[in-house]
Enzyme design. Sequence first.
Site, mmCIF file in Angstrom:
data_model
loop_
_atom_site.group_PDB
_atom_site.id
_atom_site.type_symbol
_atom_site.label_atom_id
_atom_site.label_comp_id
_atom_site.label_asym_id
_atom_site.label_seq_id
_atom_site.Cartn_x
_atom_site.Cartn_y
_atom_site.Cartn_z
ATOM 1 N N LYS A 80 0.806 -1.229 0.000
ATOM 2 C CA LYS A 80 0.000 0.000 0.000
ATOM 3 C C LYS A 80 0.839 1.279 0.000
ATOM 4 O O LYS A 80 0.395 2.317 -0.465
ATOM 5 C CB LYS A 80 -0.960 -0.004 1.202
ATOM 6 C CG LYS A 80 -2.075 -1.023 1.050
ATOM 7 C CD LYS A 80 -3.070 -0.954 2.182
ATOM 8 C CE LYS A 80 -4.116 -2.047 1.997
ATOM 9 N NZ LYS A 80 -5.186 -1.978 2.989
ATOM 10 N N GLY B 111 -14.017 -7.002 11.426
ATOM 11 C CA GLY B 111 -13.643 -6.136 10.317
ATOM 12 C C GLY B 111 -14.428 -6.335 9.024
ATOM 13 O O GLY B 111 -14.073 -5.762 7.994
#
Length: 264
Positions: free
Chosen positions: A65, A232
């Site tokens: 990322k 999540g």
Amino acid sequence: MKKFIVIGNPIEHSLSPLLHNYWIKKNNIDAIYDKQKLNEDELEQYILQIKEKKISGINVTVPFKKAIIPFLDELSIEAESTQSVNTIYLRNNKVMGHNTDIFGFEMSIQKSKYNLKDKEVLILGAGGVVPSIIFALNKMKISKIKISNRTKDKAENLKTIFKNIEIIEWGEAPNFDMIINATSLGLKKEDKIDLDLSSTSKNKFFYDVIYNPIETNFLKIGKSLGNITLNGKSMFIYQALSAFNIWHGLKPDVDENIIKLLDQ
Ligand code: ATR
């Protein structure tokens, strides 16, 4: 047919293809979403494929990322502020990097109906997803963020981006209203976090970024102590929804089938 892809390493576990292909089919879009495991030296060639319009969109996951950023032409404010990109596409012939994890986290809190304003939050972990969580929490006007990470230096590094956070020792359990597990501890069923939470009073919010397994030991402990818990899954769904919206220009439904689809 338009092509979309999620890149990372490892990638086998990724449920993004399942979710995106479900929405693609449901909305009669002529596209396919695939996954690809790769090494860091292959990142550039994938960005080239965006430039050449061979791939229409890329999702980026652990551990790329941040590493993907030098190959992009422009970053959104969210991606710039967190130095974290999970969604890539071509805009006005420029390769654009955006961060939809922030939206994913925000939406998951919104759906939980928990009001975070003026609350104290303790984050466990300092890995890839944590800058996005801090960015979202700051938007929600929390009063304090404390971070605890096994490797203290990594938590200290976050302070260069987010001045308002306080770093505490790994193993310390100060008072909090909300506690977030953002470590990878819990991915294995037997994983336990070495933190004594037994003196925590009731009605706190235990949030785990992990959604597989559905209930980590961390959430089990939170529940048994009389607290609200959330895994999540909705963060994952809403980060995907935001990417889908950017690429296809429409907002897919989050229906019961989606929840079932991801529980396999
Ligand atoms: P990365 O650190 O490469 O960004 P990540 O999956 O995003 O990878 O983050 C993993 C997180 O889980 C880190 O905060 C890591 O702590 P370290 O920075 O000390 O590595 C944490 N973590 C992983 N295994 C752990 C363990 N056995 N005990 C405590 N924390 C652990």
